[in-house]
Design a protein around this motif. Sequence first.
Motif, short mmCIF file in Angstrom:
data_model
loop_
_atom_site.label_atom_id
_atom_site.label_comp_id
_atom_site.label_asym_id
_atom_site.label_seq_id
_atom_site.Cartn_x
_atom_site.Cartn_y
_atom_site.Cartn_z
N ALA A 24 48.38 20.03 100.36
CA ALA A 24 47.91 21.02 99.38
C ALA A 24 46.43 21.32 99.59
O ALA A 24 46.00 22.47 99.54
CB ALA A 24 48.16 20.53 97.96
N TRP A 25 45.65 20.28 99.83
CA TRP A 25 44.21 20.45 100.04
C TRP A 25 43.92 21.25 101.31
O TRP A 25 43.08 22.15 101.32
CB TRP A 25 43.55 19.08 100.11
CG TRP A 25 42.08 19.08 100.41
CD1 TRP A 25 41.09 19.66 99.66
CD2 TRP A 25 41.42 18.48 101.51
NE1 TRP A 25 39.86 19.43 100.24
CE2 TRP A 25 40.05 18.71 101.38
CE3 TRP A 25 41.89 17.75 102.61
CZ2 TRP A 25 39.12 18.25 102.31
CZ3 TRP A 25 40.96 17.28 103.53
CH2 TRP A 25 39.59 17.54 103.37
N THR A 72 46.09 21.29 109.56
CA THR A 72 46.92 22.17 108.73
C THR A 72 48.16 22.60 109.51
O THR A 72 49.28 22.58 108.99
CB THR A 72 46.12 23.40 108.26
OG1 THR A 72 44.98 22.96 107.54
CG2 THR A 72 46.96 24.32 107.39
N GLN A 99 45.74 23.44 102.73
CA GLN A 99 46.19 24.83 102.59
C GLN A 99 45.17 25.72 101.88
O GLN A 99 45.18 26.93 102.06
CB GLN A 99 47.52 24.90 101.85
CG GLN A 99 48.68 24.27 102.61
CD GLN A 99 49.01 24.98 103.90
OE1 GLN A 99 48.88 26.20 104.01
NE2 GLN A 99 49.42 24.23 104.90
N LYS A 100 44.30 25.11 101.08
CA LYS A 100 43.32 25.90 100.33
C LYS A 100 42.23 26.41 101.26
O LYS A 100 41.76 25.68 102.13
CB LYS A 100 42.67 25.04 99.23
CG LYS A 100 43.59 24.73 98.08
CD LYS A 100 42.94 23.83 97.07
CE LYS A 100 41.93 24.57 96.24
NZ LYS A 100 41.34 23.73 95.19
N GLU A 101 41.84 27.65 101.08
CA GLU A 101 40.76 28.22 101.89
C GLU A 101 39.44 27.48 101.65
O GLU A 101 38.78 27.05 102.57
CB GLU A 101 40.59 29.71 101.58
CG GLU A 101 41.68 30.57 102.17
CD GLU A 101 41.72 30.54 103.68
OE1 GLU A 101 40.65 30.60 104.33
OE2 GLU A 101 42.83 30.46 104.23
N GLN A 102 39.03 27.40 100.40
CA GLN A 102 37.80 26.72 100.02
C GLN A 102 38.15 25.54 99.14
O GLN A 102 38.11 25.62 97.93
CB GLN A 102 36.86 27.69 99.27
CG GLN A 102 36.34 28.83 100.12
CD GLN A 102 35.45 28.33 101.24
OE1 GLN A 102 34.65 27.42 101.08
NE2 GLN A 102 35.60 28.94 102.41
N GLY A 103 38.53 24.44 99.77
CA GLY A 103 38.95 23.28 99.01
C GLY A 103 37.79 22.39 98.62
O GLY A 103 36.63 22.65 98.93
N GLU A 104 38.13 21.34 97.91
CA GLU A 104 37.14 20.36 97.49
C GLU A 104 36.59 19.63 98.72
O GLU A 104 37.21 19.62 99.78
CB GLU A 104 37.80 19.35 96.54
CG GLU A 104 38.23 19.93 95.21
CD GLU A 104 39.54 20.73 95.27
OE1 GLU A 104 39.88 21.32 94.26
OE2 GLU A 104 40.19 20.77 96.33
#
Length: 191
Positions: A159-160, A104, A162-167
């Motif tokens: 984008a993925w 990240t 950056q997400k805290e709880q991503g896929e």
Amino acid sequence: MRGADRRVRKTRRQLRDGLADLMRNKSIKEITVKELVEKVDINRSTFYLHYSDIYDMMEKVENELIENIEEVIEKHPVGPFGEKSFSFIEDMFSILAENKKICTALLGPNGDMTFLHRIEEMISEHSMRVLRETYPEKAQELLYSYAFCMSGCVGLIKAWLQKEQGESPQEMANLTFRFIVNTLNVLQMGT
């Protein structure tokens, strides 16, 4: 000796995580060894057992990630894009997930664009030869389709991350695979 190896890995992980945290707000040029070791509560001398300076640390961290990616590329020999390509994509997302914090940072606004270009170049070498063999009559379109696909994949990864709880890596591999298949379908259809 295994205890020492575990301690070395733990120390390096702490330093990597600390560097990633600092890179959220600062470029690598602005980060000092003093600041990093204070952040992760490690002695300066311990840092210098592993790295000569912040730039050396960054280079070694990046090279380690590149080695992981090269291993995945070697594990999945190049072939026409299809179902076998899915495991390559999934393994790539697994590397990103295992190294989420530093990836990240490296791909973020204070990251290292050279690192991103190295990865893009490796994957391009891995993919373009087969794509040219598969679509010899579409050489010019292929260049643009590949650039479109690569830029989309990089954006999707950023984008993925950056997400805290991503896929999960599997879910992201599925999504990426579908996007690539759609792009290849457009290429096959022609203009």
